[in-house]
Motif scaffolding. Structure first.
Motif, PDB file in Angstrom:
ATOM      1  N   PRO A  52      17.233  -8.403  38.561  1.00 42.64           N
ATOM      2  CA  PRO A  52      16.040  -7.992  39.313  1.00 42.64           C
ATOM      3  C   PRO A  52      14.888  -7.502  38.437  1.00 42.64           C
ATOM      4  N   VAL A  53      15.189  -6.812  37.343  1.00 46.11           N
ATOM      5  CA  VAL A  53      14.116  -6.309  36.477  1.00 46.11           C
ATOM      6  C   VAL A  53      13.366  -7.491  35.862  1.00 46.11           C
ATOM      7  N   LYS A  54      14.091  -8.462  35.347  1.00 43.17           N
ATOM      8  CA  LYS A  54      13.461  -9.656  34.754  1.00 43.17           C
ATOM      9  C   LYS A  54      12.644 -10.395  35.814  1.00 43.17           C
ATOM     10  N   GLY A  55      13.194 -10.567  37.006  1.00 42.14           N
ATOM     11  CA  GLY A  55      12.477 -11.248  38.079  1.00 42.14           C
ATOM     12  C   GLY A  55      11.190 -10.539  38.449  1.00 42.14           C
ATOM     13  N   TYR A  56      11.230  -9.220  38.489  1.00 43.97           N
ATOM     14  CA  TYR A  56      10.036  -8.439  38.823  1.00 43.97           C
ATOM     15  C   TYR A  56       8.970  -8.602  37.746  1.00 43.97           C
ATOM     16  N   LEU A  57       9.384  -8.519  36.487  1.00 45.50           N
ATOM     17  CA  LEU A  57       8.429  -8.693  35.395  1.00 45.50           C
ATOM     18  C   LEU A  57       7.880 -10.117  35.362  1.00 45.50           C
ATOM     19  N   ASP A  58       8.722 -11.110  35.661  1.00 48.67           N
ATOM     20  CA  ASP A  58       8.244 -12.494  35.728  1.00 48.67           C
ATOM     21  C   ASP A  58       7.120 -12.624  36.747  1.00 48.67           C
ATOM     22  N   ARG A  59       7.261 -11.971  37.851  1.00 45.87           N
ATOM     23  CA  ARG A  59       6.298 -12.101  38.948  1.00 45.87           C
ATOM     24  C   ARG A  59       5.044 -11.252  38.743  1.00 45.87           C
ATOM     25  N   TYR A  60       5.185 -10.060  38.183  1.00 47.04           N
ATOM     26  CA  TYR A  60       4.067  -9.114  38.180  1.00 47.04           C
ATOM     27  C   TYR A  60       3.537  -8.724  36.797  1.00 47.04           C
ATOM     28  N   SER A  61       3.861  -9.483  35.783  1.00 48.62           N
ATOM     29  CA  SER A  61       3.293  -9.207  34.462  1.00 48.62           C
ATOM     30  C   SER A  61       2.738 -10.505  33.888  1.00 48.62           C
ATOM     31  N   TYR A  62       2.047 -10.377  32.777  1.00 50.43           N
ATOM     32  CA  TYR A  62       1.456 -11.547  32.135  1.00 50.43           C
ATOM     33  C   TYR A  62       1.306 -11.265  30.642  1.00 50.43           C
ATOM     34  N   PRO A  63       1.165 -12.333  29.830  1.00 50.34           N
ATOM     35  CA  PRO A  63       1.032 -12.127  28.385  1.00 50.34           C
ATOM     36  C   PRO A  63      -0.220 -11.332  28.030  1.00 50.34           C
ATOM     37  N   ASP A  64      -0.085 -10.441  27.061  1.00 45.58           N
ATOM     38  CA  ASP A  64      -1.241  -9.699  26.553  1.00 45.58           C
ATOM     39  C   ASP A  64      -2.036 -10.668  25.676  1.00 45.58           C
ATOM     40  N   ARG A  65      -3.232 -11.002  26.081  1.00 44.09           N
ATOM     41  CA  ARG A  65      -4.034 -11.979  25.348  1.00 44.09           C
ATOM     42  C   ARG A  65      -4.560 -11.435  24.029  1.00 44.09           C
ATOM     43  N   ARG A  66      -4.477 -10.130  23.820  1.00 43.15           N
ATOM     44  CA  ARG A  66      -4.924  -9.534  22.562  1.00 43.15           C
ATOM     45  C   ARG A  66      -3.807  -9.500  21.542  1.00 43.15           C
ATOM     46  N   ASN A  67      -2.560  -9.462  22.019  1.00 39.79           N
ATOM     47  CA  ASN A  67      -1.406  -9.370  21.126  1.00 39.79           C
ATOM     48  C   ASN A  67      -0.224 -10.106  21.762  1.00 39.79           C
ATOM     49  N   PRO A  68       0.140 -11.279  21.235  1.00 33.15           N
ATOM     50  CA  PRO A  68       1.208 -12.080  21.848  1.00 33.15           C
ATOM     51  C   PRO A  68       2.597 -11.432  21.783  1.00 33.15           C
ATOM     52  N   GLY A  69       2.721 -10.314  21.106  1.00 34.63           N
ATOM     53  CA  GLY A  69       3.995  -9.611  21.043  1.00 34.63           C
ATOM     54  C   GLY A  69       4.254  -8.726  22.256  1.00 34.63           C
ATOM     55  N   TYR A  70       3.315  -8.718  23.215  1.00 38.23           N
ATOM     56  CA  TYR A  70       3.422  -7.841  24.379  1.00 38.23           C
ATOM     57  C   TYR A  70       3.102  -8.587  25.676  1.00 38.23           C
ATOM     58  N   ILE A  71       3.601  -8.030  26.772  1.00 36.26           N
ATOM     59  CA  ILE A  71       3.183  -8.437  28.106  1.00 36.26           C
ATOM     60  C   ILE A  71       2.517  -7.220  28.754  1.00 36.26           C
ATOM     61  N   VAL A  72       1.670  -7.469  29.747  1.00 36.24           N
ATOM     62  CA  VAL A  72       0.960  -6.401  30.450  1.00 36.24           C
ATOM     63  C   VAL A  72       1.577  -6.238  31.828  1.00 36.24           C
ATOM     64  N   PHE A  73       1.920  -5.011  32.172  1.00 35.45           N
ATOM     65  CA  PHE A  73       2.393  -4.672  33.508  1.00 35.45           C
ATOM     66  C   PHE A  73       1.435  -3.623  34.058  1.00 35.45           C
ATOM     67  N   GLU A  74       0.650  -4.005  35.057  1.00 35.43           N
ATOM     68  CA  GLU A  74      -0.360  -3.108  35.602  1.00 35.43           C
ATOM     69  C   GLU A  74       0.292  -2.023  36.455  1.00 35.43           C
ATOM     70  N   ALA A  75      -0.186  -0.808  36.304  1.00 33.45           N
ATOM     71  CA  ALA A  75       0.437   0.349  36.952  1.00 33.45           C
ATOM     72  C   ALA A  75       0.100   0.482  38.429  1.00 33.45           C
ATOM     73  N   ASP A  76      -0.934  -0.232  38.889  1.00 33.83           N
ATOM     74  CA  ASP A  76      -1.372  -0.050  40.264  1.00 33.83           C
ATOM     75  C   ASP A  76      -1.303  -1.359  41.045  1.00 33.83           C
ATOM     76  N   ASP A  77      -2.005  -1.407  42.168  1.00 31.15           N
ATOM     77  CA  ASP A  77      -1.934  -2.566  43.052  1.00 31.15           C
ATOM     78  C   ASP A  77      -2.593  -3.818  42.485  1.00 31.15           C
ATOM     79  N   ALA A  78      -3.249  -3.724  41.344  1.00 38.42           N
ATOM     80  CA  ALA A  78      -3.852  -4.906  40.729  1.00 38.42           C
ATOM     81  C   ALA A  78      -2.804  -5.986  40.473  1.00 38.42           C
ATOM     82  N   ARG A  79      -1.567  -5.605  40.296  1.00 43.22           N
ATOM     83  CA  ARG A  79      -0.512  -6.593  40.032  1.00 43.22           C
ATOM     84  C   ARG A  79      -0.297  -7.536  41.213  1.00 43.22           C
TER      85      ARG A  79
END
Length: 129
Positions: A52-79
Motif C-alpha cells: 500500500p505505501v508503494k501504491g500510494y506513492l505511485d499515485r500521489y508523488s512525482y519525480p523531483d525535476r531539480r534532483n532526479p535522486g528524489y520524488i516529491v510528495f506534497e503535504a496538502d491537497d495539491a496531490r
C-alpha cells in the motif's frame, strides 16, 4: 503548499479532484514547493517500498525535476490535482504553479502531468515516479 482556498470533491476527470472555493485570477500563484511541509523522498527509499505505501506513492508523488535522486510528495491537497490536456494551472516550474487563466469558484484545478515525467505521461497507464 496550496496558496489558494480549495476543497476536495468527486472529479469528472479521475476520482478526487481539487476545486476552487473562490475566484482565482489569471497569473495567481496557486502553489509553491515548501520544504517545511512538502516531502522530498529519496528514490532509493521509494523503490524499497512495497504494498500500500508503494501504491500510494505511485499515485500521489512525482519525480523531483531539480534532483532526479528524489520524488516529491506534497503535504496538502495539491496531490489530488488531476491531469488535463488543456489545464488551467501551469506547472512548468518545479517550484511554483500559476493560474493560466481565470478559474471560477467550483472549477477543478488541473495541470499537465507531462511536465513531471521525462518520457511523458500515459494517462491510461500507471503513474510511476
Amino acid at each position: 503548499m496550496l496558496l489558494v482556498d480549495v476543497y476536495l470533491d468527486k472529479s469528472p476527470i479521475q476520482g478526487i479532484g481539487v476545486f476552487a472555493k473562490k475566484h482565482i485570477p489569471r497569473g495567481t500563484l496557486v502553489w509553491k514547493l515548501d520544504p517545511r511541509f512538502d516531502r522530498l523522498i529519496e528514490v532509493d527509499t521509494y523503490e524499497g517500498e512495497t504494498g500500500p505505501v508503494k501504491g500510494y506513492l505511485d499515485r500521489y508523488s512525482y519525480p523531483d525535476r531539480r534532483n532526479p535522486g528524489y520524488i516529491v510528495f506534497e503535504a496538502d491537497d495539491a496531490r489530488y490535482m488531476n491531469h488535463a490536456d488543456e489545464p488551467n494551472c501551469d506547472v512548468s516550474s518545479p517550484e511554483e504553479t500559476y493560474a493560466l487563466r481565470d478559474i471560477t469558484p467550483g472549477e477543478e484545478l488541473t495541470c499537465d502531468y507531462n511536465h513531471f515525467f521525462e518520457t511523458g505521461f500515459d494517462f491510461l497507464g500507471d503513474r510511476h515516479p
